[in-house]
Design a protein around this motif. Structure first.
Motif, PDB file in Angstrom:
ATOM      1  N   LEU A  80     138.935 121.556  46.295  1.00  0.00           N
ATOM      2  CA  LEU A  80     140.007 120.934  45.529  1.00  0.00           C
ATOM      3  C   LEU A  80     141.369 121.429  45.979  1.00  0.00           C
ATOM      4  CD1 LEU A  80     141.140 119.342  43.048  1.00  0.00           C
ATOM      5  CD2 LEU A  80     140.776 121.438  41.728  1.00  0.00           C
ATOM      6  N   GLN A  81     141.483 122.730  46.187  1.00  0.00           N
ATOM      7  CA  GLN A  81     142.775 123.305  46.552  1.00  0.00           C
ATOM      8  C   GLN A  81     143.266 122.767  47.899  1.00  0.00           C
ATOM      9  OE1 GLN A  81     140.202 125.110  45.265  1.00  0.00           O
ATOM     10  NE2 GLN A  81     141.140 125.413  43.258  1.00  0.00           N
ATOM     11  N   ALA A  82     142.357 122.663  48.864  1.00  0.00           N
ATOM     12  CA  ALA A  82     142.721 122.131  50.177  1.00  0.00           C
ATOM     13  C   ALA A  82     143.124 120.658  50.075  1.00  0.00           C
ATOM     14  CB  ALA A  82     141.558 122.302  51.150  1.00  0.00           C
ATOM     15  N   GLU A  86     147.136 118.508  50.517  1.00  0.00           N
ATOM     16  CA  GLU A  86     147.441 117.293  51.277  1.00  0.00           C
ATOM     17  C   GLU A  86     148.001 116.181  50.385  1.00  0.00           C
ATOM     18  OE1 GLU A  86     147.294 116.873  54.466  1.00  0.00           O
ATOM     19  OE2 GLU A  86     146.249 118.698  55.079  1.00  0.00           O
ATOM     20  N   ILE A  87     147.581 116.163  49.120  1.00  0.00           N
ATOM     21  CA  ILE A  87     147.961 115.078  48.223  1.00  0.00           C
ATOM     22  C   ILE A  87     149.348 115.288  47.612  1.00  0.00           C
ATOM     23  CG2 ILE A  87     147.375 113.934  46.045  1.00  0.00           C
ATOM     24  CD1 ILE A  87     145.592 113.157  48.426  1.00  0.00           C
ATOM     25  N   PHE A  88     149.673 116.512  47.213  1.00  0.00           N
ATOM     26  CA  PHE A  88     150.962 116.771  46.562  1.00  0.00           C
ATOM     27  C   PHE A  88     152.155 116.286  47.396  1.00  0.00           C
ATOM     28  CE2 PHE A  88     149.337 120.467  43.699  1.00  0.00           C
ATOM     29  CZ  PHE A  88     148.909 119.545  42.759  1.00  0.00           C
ATOM     30  N   PRO A  89     152.184 116.505  48.726  1.00  0.00           N
ATOM     31  CA  PRO A  89     153.325 116.001  49.504  1.00  0.00           C
ATOM     32  C   PRO A  89     153.457 114.474  49.483  1.00  0.00           C
ATOM     33  CG  PRO A  89     152.163 117.703  50.731  1.00  0.00           C
ATOM     34  CD  PRO A  89     151.303 117.363  49.556  1.00  0.00           C
ATOM     35  N   ILE A  90     152.328 113.785  49.442  1.00  0.00           N
ATOM     36  CA  ILE A  90     152.367 112.325  49.330  1.00  0.00           C
ATOM     37  C   ILE A  90     152.964 111.931  47.981  1.00  0.00           C
ATOM     38  CG2 ILE A  90     150.938 110.245  49.099  1.00  0.00           C
ATOM     39  CD1 ILE A  90     151.103 111.024  51.942  1.00  0.00           C
ATOM     40  N   GLU A  91     152.518 112.602  46.922  1.00  0.00           N
ATOM     41  CA  GLU A  91     152.989 112.253  45.585  1.00  0.00           C
ATOM     42  C   GLU A  91     154.496 112.479  45.430  1.00  0.00           C
ATOM     43  OE1 GLU A  91     149.032 112.801  42.828  1.00  0.00           O
ATOM     44  OE2 GLU A  91     150.249 114.592  43.226  1.00  0.00           O
ATOM     45  N   THR A 212     137.096 124.409  38.897  1.00  0.00           N
ATOM     46  CA  THR A 212     136.510 125.095  40.052  1.00  0.00           C
ATOM     47  C   THR A 212     136.276 126.569  39.719  1.00  0.00           C
ATOM     48  OG1 THR A 212     138.637 125.741  40.991  1.00  0.00           O
ATOM     49  CG2 THR A 212     137.764 123.576  41.623  1.00  0.00           C
ATOM     50  N   LYS A 213     135.394 127.179  40.493  1.00  0.00           N
ATOM     51  CA  LYS A 213     135.155 128.618  40.316  1.00  0.00           C
ATOM     52  C   LYS A 213     136.410 129.412  40.659  1.00  0.00           C
ATOM     53  CE  LYS A 213     131.828 132.262  41.357  1.00  0.00           C
ATOM     54  NZ  LYS A 213     132.829 133.303  41.666  1.00  0.00           N
ATOM     55  N   LYS A 214     137.170 128.943  41.651  1.00  0.00           N
ATOM     56  CA  LYS A 214     138.403 129.634  42.013  1.00  0.00           C
ATOM     57  C   LYS A 214     139.386 129.645  40.851  1.00  0.00           C
ATOM     58  CE  LYS A 214     142.410 129.351  45.126  1.00  0.00           C
ATOM     59  NZ  LYS A 214     142.651 130.795  45.046  1.00  0.00           N
ATOM     60  N   GLU A 215     139.516 128.519  40.157  1.00  0.00           N
ATOM     61  CA  GLU A 215     140.403 128.479  38.993  1.00  0.00           C
ATOM     62  C   GLU A 215     139.990 129.521  37.959  1.00  0.00           C
ATOM     63  OE1 GLU A 215     141.159 125.644  35.118  1.00  0.00           O
ATOM     64  OE2 GLU A 215     140.559 124.673  36.996  1.00  0.00           O
ATOM     65  N   LEU A 275     134.550 116.870  45.647  1.00  0.00           N
ATOM     66  CA  LEU A 275     135.458 117.982  45.926  1.00  0.00           C
ATOM     67  C   LEU A 275     134.742 119.337  45.933  1.00  0.00           C
ATOM     68  CD1 LEU A 275     138.531 116.871  43.802  1.00  0.00           C
ATOM     69  CD2 LEU A 275     138.271 116.746  46.284  1.00  0.00           C
ATOM     70  N   SER A 276     133.405 119.292  45.904  1.00  0.00           N
ATOM     71  CA  SER A 276     132.584 120.508  45.965  1.00  0.00           C
ATOM     72  C   SER A 276     132.892 121.476  44.826  1.00  0.00           C
ATOM     73  CB  SER A 276     132.786 121.230  47.312  1.00  0.00           C
ATOM     74  OG  SER A 276     132.486 120.383  48.391  1.00  0.00           O
ATOM     75  N   SER A 277     133.263 120.914  43.672  1.00  0.00           N
ATOM     76  CA  SER A 277     133.608 121.758  42.532  1.00  0.00           C
ATOM     77  C   SER A 277     132.391 122.269  41.790  1.00  0.00           C
ATOM     78  CB  SER A 277     134.503 120.973  41.566  1.00  0.00           C
ATOM     79  OG  SER A 277     135.704 120.598  42.193  1.00  0.00           O
ATOM     80  N   GLY A 278     131.294 121.498  41.829  1.00  0.00           N
ATOM     81  CA  GLY A 278     130.072 121.927  41.162  1.00  0.00           C
ATOM     82  C   GLY A 278     129.545 120.859  40.227  1.00  0.00           C
ATOM     83  N   ILE A 279     128.521 121.220  39.460  1.00  0.00           N
ATOM     84  CA  ILE A 279     127.859 120.300  38.534  1.00  0.00           C
ATOM     85  C   ILE A 279     127.976 120.862  37.124  1.00  0.00           C
ATOM     86  CG2 ILE A 279     125.687 119.187  37.890  1.00  0.00           C
ATOM     87  CD1 ILE A 279     124.810 119.506  40.835  1.00  0.00           C
TER      88      ILE A 279
END
Length: 429
Positions: A80-82, A86-91, A212-215, A275-279
């Motif tokens: 998600l972080q990666a 990439e998305i924030f600059p577009i927004e 996410t686990k990182k969060e 986004l590989s965040s989990g289930i």
């Protein structure tokens, strides 16, 4: 106008396992009867429902509607972080016009998928509100918050004024919530202000949490608490109706804590997987008594707004990761996609089930399909076999928004062309 849907297979979503063959009478915005017809009811139009299944229209309880602009863009990033990097600059490059065009496209996609109510969290909310009015569906529009307190106070005041005329024009189809993005993008003071605003105005607080686990790990490192504990400790969840998107990584203590608040977890299985965040162990949350609704997330991390696909994936995941005693049933998943979403937004008294007195938000599914034959159990058929393309007709407040797969309220070809041009311009910027 008085409309009669005659001799249909009806799933009212009022009781587990209940379905019936009968009629639905609609007078203007409201349902007059479900099941046994009223001989005194004189319809201006009759729809032969003998080959259709009728159910409440679907509720997308978490999305970022305009992110359809970034559909199929930067899809192979590991986390998600990666992806956000990439998305924030577009927004940052988006204009209100971009959001309007993309919102129109998203609303067409929602209607085609049988969804007439969504909760949104995005920029330029007045543009999304305009698209909701044009499209004829319902929008629970978030005043999205990022960063520190003072700028968010100003943003909320500005958005309230900006959105007031849209709310007045929408005939009850637009509501506002407050949407602090996440604990890693908003300060504690911003969250507390959002909660205070929601209490004062009787609105919903909508946020991402424990996605996410990182969060979770970062929150523990910085505060000594998990994200739910952090929001509870700082008073954010107290006396507030909240919608917590994702909640993939909750501890047993988190679950017990959330039981004590007026909160709904919004499950977004496709986005969590992509986004590989989990289930998220949704059946465990339901067993604990925490309501669960269903969402798609944005069409950039999904990559569509297809609630039938979301129900299918949610059901399959709910049978793999849970114990035998807690496996999700098709009816539970249908509840998540209809009445639980409406209840989470505070309008369960109006929509989410098919009952006399409620507003006529419903869809007709064409049962003359090879993959729906034989039907056997209609609840299983809807969750495991049905496709969004099986939806023939969609109504919101008694108004037909789509019939024979043709959306009536927006010009699909023009909207697609407009979005193509908008995206090309964004890339040039």
């Amino acid at each position: 106008m008085k409309l009669l849907i005659a001799n249909a297979l009806i799933i009212p979503m009022t009781k587990e396992g209940l379905y019936l063959r009968g009629d639905i009478g609609i007078d203007g915005k409201h349902i007059v009867f479900v099941g046994t017809g009223d001989p005194s009811f004189r319809a201006d139009r009759i729809i032969d429902g003998s080959s259709f299944l009728v159910m409440p229209s679907l509720v997308n309880a978490h999305t970022h509607l305009s992110m359809g602009l970034m559909r199929n863009y930067k899809d192979s990033l590991p986390t998600l972080q990666a992806w956000l990097a990439e998305i924030f600059p577009i927004e940052d490059k988006l204009t209100a016009e971009d959001v309007l065009l993309a919102s129109r496209l998203g609303i067409i996609e929602l209607i085609q998928g049988g969804c007439t109510l969504f909760t949104d969290m995005y920029f330029e909310p007045q543009a999304t509100a305009q698209a909701v009015i044009e499209g004829g569906i319902r929008g629970n529009i978030g005043v999205t918050l990022f960063g520190a307190l003072e700028e968010n106070k100003a943003r909320v005041e500005e958005r309230e004024t900006l959105l007031a005329p849209y709310l007045a024009e929408a005939e009850g189809r637009l509501t506002l919530n407050v949407a602090p993005h996440a604990i890693y993008t908003c300060t504690q003071e911003t969250y507390q202000y959002a909660a205070s605003w929601a209490r004062e105005h009787g609105r919903v607080l909508h946020t991402h949490l424990s996605e996410t686990k990182k969060e979770v790990d970062d929150c523990i490192k910085e505060t000594g608490m998990t994200p739910p504990s952090y929001l509870a400790k700082t008073g954010v969840l107290q006396d507030v109706k909240s919608m917590l998107a994702h909640c993939v990584h909750l501890s047993e203590e988190d679950i017990k804590l959330l039981e004590t608040f007026d909160t709904t977890i919004v499950h977004n299985p496709s986005s969590n997987l992509k986004l590989s965040s989990g289930i998220a162990p949704i059946a465990s949350y339901l067993k604990a008594g925490i309501p669960v609704a269903l969402g798609t997330d944005g069409a950039s991390s999904n990559n569509n707004l297809n609630m039938f696909e979301e129900m299918h994936i949610a059901s399959l995941l709910g049978r793999v990761v849970e114990t035998d005693a807690e496996k999700l049933t098709p009816y539970q998943v249908l509840e998540m996609a209809t009445k639980r979403g409406a209840e989470a937004m505070g309008i369960g008294d109006k929509v989410g089930t098919l009952e006399a007195g409620k507003e006529a938000d419903l869809l007709l599914i064409d049962l003359k399909k090879s993959h729906l034959t034989p039907l056997n159990d209609p609840f299983s058929a809807l969750v495991y076999a049905a496709q969004s393309s099986d939806i023939d007709t969609v109504l919101c407040q008694g108004k037909i928004l789509m019939e024979q797969r043709k959306v009536r309220t927006l010009d699909e070809n023009k909207v697609m062309d407009d979005v193509q041009r908008s995206w090309a311009n964004i890339l040039k910027r």
